[in-house]
Design a protein around this motif. Structure first.
Motif, short mmCIF file in Angstrom:
data_model
loop_
_atom_site.label_atom_id
_atom_site.label_comp_id
_atom_site.label_asym_id
_atom_site.label_seq_id
_atom_site.Cartn_x
_atom_site.Cartn_y
_atom_site.Cartn_z
N LEU A 11 0.98 -1.34 0.06
CA LEU A 11 0.06 -0.10 -0.04
C LEU A 11 1.20 1.24 0.23
CD1 LEU A 11 -3.04 -0.86 2.42
CD2 LEU A 11 -2.98 -0.92 -0.06
N LEU A 12 2.25 1.06 0.30
CA LEU A 12 3.10 2.11 0.17
C LEU A 12 3.46 2.57 -1.14
CD1 LEU A 12 4.98 1.56 3.27
CD2 LEU A 12 3.41 3.29 3.04
N TRP A 13 3.30 1.75 -2.19
CA TRP A 13 3.79 2.26 -3.41
C TRP A 13 2.93 1.49 -4.55
CZ3 TRP A 13 4.87 -2.42 -6.43
CH2 TRP A 13 5.12 -3.62 -5.50
N VAL A 14 2.02 0.69 -4.28
CA VAL A 14 1.30 0.15 -5.49
C VAL A 14 0.27 1.32 -5.79
CG1 VAL A 14 -0.59 -1.59 -6.15
CG2 VAL A 14 1.50 -2.31 -4.98
N PRO A 15 -0.47 1.78 -4.87
CA PRO A 15 -1.49 2.85 -5.31
C PRO A 15 -0.69 4.27 -5.99
CG PRO A 15 -1.96 2.38 -2.91
CD PRO A 15 -0.43 1.61 -3.42
N SER A 16 0.18 4.66 -5.49
CA SER A 16 1.01 5.67 -5.96
C SER A 16 1.73 5.36 -7.34
CB SER A 16 1.98 6.33 -5.04
OG SER A 16 3.24 5.24 -4.63
N GLY A 17 2.24 4.15 -7.49
CA GLY A 17 2.87 3.83 -8.84
C GLY A 17 1.78 3.65 -9.82
N TYR A 18 0.84 3.02 -9.64
CA TYR A 18 -0.13 3.08 -10.86
C TYR A 18 -1.07 4.35 -10.93
CZ TYR A 18 0.98 -1.73 -11.46
OH TYR A 18 1.57 -2.98 -11.74
N PHE A 19 -1.26 5.10 -10.04
CA PHE A 19 -1.78 6.40 -10.14
C PHE A 19 -0.75 7.35 -11.14
CE2 PHE A 19 -1.58 11.11 -8.86
CZ PHE A 19 -2.79 11.47 -9.20
N THR A 20 0.49 7.19 -10.75
CA THR A 20 1.26 8.04 -11.42
C THR A 20 1.44 7.50 -13.02
OG1 THR A 20 2.59 8.38 -9.46
CG2 THR A 20 3.69 8.87 -11.64
N MET A 21 1.55 6.15 -13.17
CA MET A 21 1.68 5.93 -14.60
C MET A 21 0.02 6.19 -15.57
SD MET A 21 2.47 1.82 -13.76
CE MET A 21 1.78 1.08 -15.57
N ALA A 22 -1.17 6.16 -14.69
CA ALA A 22 -2.33 6.43 -15.45
C ALA A 22 -2.36 8.07 -15.61
CB ALA A 22 -3.40 5.95 -14.60
N MET A 23 -1.83 8.67 -14.77
CA MET A 23 -1.81 10.28 -14.99
C MET A 23 -1.31 10.66 -16.06
SD MET A 23 -0.98 13.33 -12.34
CE MET A 23 0.69 12.66 -12.31
N GLY A 24 0.18 10.33 -16.32
CA GLY A 24 0.91 10.53 -17.48
C GLY A 24 0.34 9.99 -18.82
N TYR A 25 -0.06 8.88 -18.79
CA TYR A 25 -0.79 8.27 -20.09
C TYR A 25 -2.03 8.97 -20.45
CZ TYR A 25 -3.62 5.35 -22.96
OH TYR A 25 -4.07 4.67 -24.11
N VAL A 26 -2.93 9.37 -19.45
CA VAL A 26 -4.11 10.05 -19.84
C VAL A 26 -3.72 11.62 -20.32
CG1 VAL A 26 -6.26 11.10 -19.09
CG2 VAL A 26 -5.60 8.65 -18.64
N MET A 27 -2.85 12.11 -19.57
CA MET A 27 -2.37 13.49 -19.96
C MET A 27 -1.78 13.63 -21.32
SD MET A 27 -2.98 15.80 -17.56
CE MET A 27 -1.67 17.21 -18.30
N LEU A 28 -1.05 12.59 -21.70
CA LEU A 28 -0.46 12.64 -22.98
C LEU A 28 -1.39 12.22 -24.28
CD1 LEU A 28 3.01 10.95 -22.48
CD2 LEU A 28 2.61 13.28 -23.10
N THR A 29 -2.49 11.21 -23.85
CA THR A 29 -3.04 10.53 -24.89
C THR A 29 -4.33 11.17 -24.92
OG1 THR A 29 -3.72 8.81 -23.71
CG2 THR A 29 -1.81 8.52 -24.89
N SER A 30 -5.01 11.73 -23.98
CA SER A 30 -6.33 12.43 -24.05
C SER A 30 -6.35 13.81 -23.73
CB SER A 30 -7.26 11.62 -22.86
OG SER A 30 -7.13 9.98 -23.43
N VAL A 31 -5.83 14.28 -22.40
CA VAL A 31 -5.86 15.64 -22.12
C VAL A 31 -5.44 16.51 -23.02
CG1 VAL A 31 -5.31 17.18 -20.24
CG2 VAL A 31 -6.09 14.74 -19.70
N THR A 32 -4.24 16.13 -23.75
CA THR A 32 -3.55 16.91 -24.89
C THR A 32 -4.43 17.27 -26.08
OG1 THR A 32 -2.55 14.95 -26.16
CG2 THR A 32 -1.29 16.01 -24.34
N ALA A 33 -5.57 16.44 -26.42
CA ALA A 33 -6.34 16.75 -27.14
C ALA A 33 -7.38 17.90 -26.72
CB ALA A 33 -7.36 15.51 -27.60
#
Length: 458
Positions: A11-33
Motif C-alpha cells: 500500500l506504500l507503493w502500489v497505489p502511487s505507482g499506478y496512479f502516476t502511470m495512469a496520470m501520465g498516460y491520460v495527460m499525453l493521449t487524451s488531455v492533450t487533445a
C-alpha cells in the motif's frame, strides 16, 4: 521472487505507482487533445496529434525484453518518472516560446515512449516483488489506483485549467486561442511536480523488483525470445479471427474517444453543446469515468456468474448500442447539464460493463500458451492500434460532415464489432466448462501477471 516480508508494504507503493502511470498516460493521449482544442486547433489536427502518442503504448511489447536486461526494474521506474516529470516541465516552459508547437510535439512523442517504459518497469516491480497470493490480494487496489489517474487528469486537471483560464488569467472561456497557453502551462507544471514527487517517494518505498525467469542477457537473446513469441502467436488456432476481434471490438469507441470531448466543448453554432472546461471536467472526466468504474465492476460480476462465451455478444451490445446517446444529443442539443451528464453516464456505464468482456477474452482465449503475458500484450497492442488509427481519422471525418452525420458513422462503425464478436472463437475453457476436452487440457500459463499489461485499455 521476494516475499512480502522482505519489501515495503504494497500500500506504500502500489497505489502511487499506478496512479502516476495512469496520470501520465491520460495527460499525453487524451488531455492533450483538449488542450489542442482550447488553443484553437481544428478537430482533425487535435485528434490526430494526440492519437499518434498512443503508438508507444501500442508497441511497448517490442522493447519490454530490453528493460529486463539492465539494472533493476525500480531503476527504470525512477528514471522514467523523473524524465516524464522534467518533460512536462519542459513542455510548460516551451509553451511560452513563439514556436512552441514545433518544440512540444516532438517532446510529447519522446515522453510517450518514456511513459511506456515506465509502464513496463512498474508492472515488472509488481509482478516480481509480490507472490501470487499478494498479487491477487492487491489487484483491486492496483486497478482502482490506475482508474483514479484518469479521473484526476481528465476530470480535476481539465476543470482546473478552465478555472485558471477564467478566474486567474481573466480570459473568455468560450474563446479558443493562444490565451489558453497561460492556464495549460500551469497544469503542466503541476503534473511535473506531482510526478517528480512520486519518484522521490518511490525511491524510498518501492522494492527493487526481481529478475524474471529466462531473462535475456543480451540483445540477441531478447530478439530470439521476441521472434519466437511472434511465431507461436501466429500458430494459434483461428488466430486471425482472434486478431480481428482484438482490433475491431472497440472501433466505435475509438471513433468517439477524441470527438466526444470536442462535441462537449464546441459551441452550438458548430453543432456542439458549448460546455466550459470546468463543466467538461465534471461531466466527462469525473461522472463519466466513475460510471466506467461502476460498469466494469458489474460487468465482471456478470461474466463471472454466466461465463464469457454466453455473454460476449451481450457485452458487445452494451459497448456499442449506447453510442446512440451521442447521436441523440447531437440532434437535440440539450442545454441542461443534468441531461448531458445523464447521456454521458449511460454511454460510459455500458462501455465499462461491456469492455470487461474484451479484456477477459484476451486473457482466456488469445493469451494462453508458451508466452501468455507477451501474447496478451499483443492483444492489447492491437486494441491500442485500433484506438490510434480511429483517433487519427476521427477529427477529419467529423469536420467534413458535422456532428450529427459523424455520430451516424459511429453507429455504422459498430457493425465490424458485432461481426468480429459473433465469429470470435473459443478454444479454451471460460470457467463454465464451455471448451472441448482437448483444449481444456492445453496449458494456459495464466497467472496474476496478465492483469498488469492492460494499461492501454484505460
Amino acid at each position: 521472487m521476494r516475499t512480502p516480508e522482505h519489501i515495503k508494504h504494497p500500500l506504500l507503493w502500489v497505489p502511487s505507482g499506478y496512479f502516476t502511470m495512469a496520470m501520465g498516460y491520460v495527460m499525453l493521449t487524451s488531455v492533450t487533445a483538449i488542450m489542442f482544442k482550447n488553443l484553437g486547433m481544428d478537430n482533425g489536427r487535435a485528434a490526430a496529434y494526440s492519437s499518434m502518442l498512443i503508438l508507444a503504448y501500442t508497441v511497448k511489447p517490442l522493447f519490454a525484453p530490453i528493460v529486463e536486461m539492465y539494472r533493476t526494474k525500480k531503476f527504470f521506474v525512477l528514471c522514467t518518472q523523473v524524465l516524464v516529470g522534467l518533460g512536462f516541465a519542459a513542455a510548460g516552459m516551451a509553451m511560452g516560446l513563439p514556436n512552441w508547437m514545433a518544440l512540444t510535439l516532438p517532446l510529447f512523442w519522446a515522453m510517450s515512449f518514456i511513459g511506456a517504459t515506465q509502464d513496463i518497469a512498474s508492472d515488472g516491480v509488481y509482478v516480481t516483488s509480490l507472490d501470487t497470493r499478494t498479487q491477487a490480494l492487491y489487484c483491486g487496489v492496483q486497478s482502482l489506483s490506475w482508474n483514479v489517474g484518469p479521473i484526476f487528469a481528465s476530470g480535476f486537471l481539465v476543470y482546473l485549467s478552465g478555472r485558471l483560464h477564467t478566474d486567474v488569467f481573466h480570459h473568455d472561456p468560450k474563446v479558443f486561442g493562444p490565451e489558453w497557453i497561460d492556464a495549460w502551462r500551469v497544469i503542466f507544471f503541476i503534473v511535473a511536480a506531482i510526478v517528480v514527487l512520486m519518484a522521490l517517494w518511490h525511491a524510498r518505498m518501492m522494492p527493487e523488483g526481481a529478475r524474471a525467469e529466462n531473462t535475456p542477457t543480451n540483445l540477441a537473446g531478447a530478439g530470439n525470445i521476441l521472434w519466437d513469441s511472434f511465431v507461436t502467436f501466429f500458430q494459434k488456432r483461428d488466430v486471425w479471427k482472434m486478431i480481428a476481434f482484438a482490433f475491431l471490438f472497440r472501433t466505435s469507441i475509438g471513433m468517439l474517444e477524441k470527438i466526444g470531448p470536442f462535441f462537449m466543448v464546441d459551441s452550438a453554432a458548430k453543432g456542439g453543446l458549448g460546455l466550459s472546461n470546468e463543466q467538461l471536467g465534471i461531466v466527462y472526466g469525473t461522472y463519466g469515468l466513475i460510471a466506467v468504474l461502476v460498469g466494469s465492476l458489474l460487468g465482471g460480476m456478470f461474466v463471472a456468474r454466466r461465463g464469457l462465451k454466453r455473454t460476449l455478444f451481450i457485452l458487445c451490445c452494451a459497448v456499442n448500442i449506447p453510442n446512440l446517446t451521442f447521436l441523440a444529443m447531437a440532434m437535440a442539443l440539450p442545454t441542461s447539464t443534468w441531461t448531458i451528464t445523464a447521456g454521458v453516464v449511460v454511454e460510459k456505464f455500458f462501455y465499462g460493463f461491456g469492455s470487461v468482456g474484451y479484456m477477459i477474452y484476451l486473457m482466456q482465449q488469445l493469451a494462453p500458451g508458451k508466452y501468455t503475458t507477451t501474447h496478451y500484450a499483443f492483444g492489447t497492442g492491437l486494441m491500442g492500434l485500433c484506438m490510434m488509427v480511429t483517433g487519427m481519422v476521427s477529427g477529419m471525418l467529423q469536420e467534413s460532415m458535422g456532428y450529427v452525420a459523424y455520430f451516424v458513422v459511429v453507429m455504422i462503425a459498430t457493425i465490424p464489432s458485432f461481426l468480429a464478436t459473433w465469429f470470435a472463437p473459443f478454444h479454451h475453457d471460460d470457467g463454465m466448462g464451455t471448451a472441448s476436452d482437448d483444449v481444456k487440457r492445453a496449458p494456459t500459463g495464466a497467472s496474476a501477471n496478465e492483469a498488469n499489461v492492460n494499461r492501454s485499455a484505460a
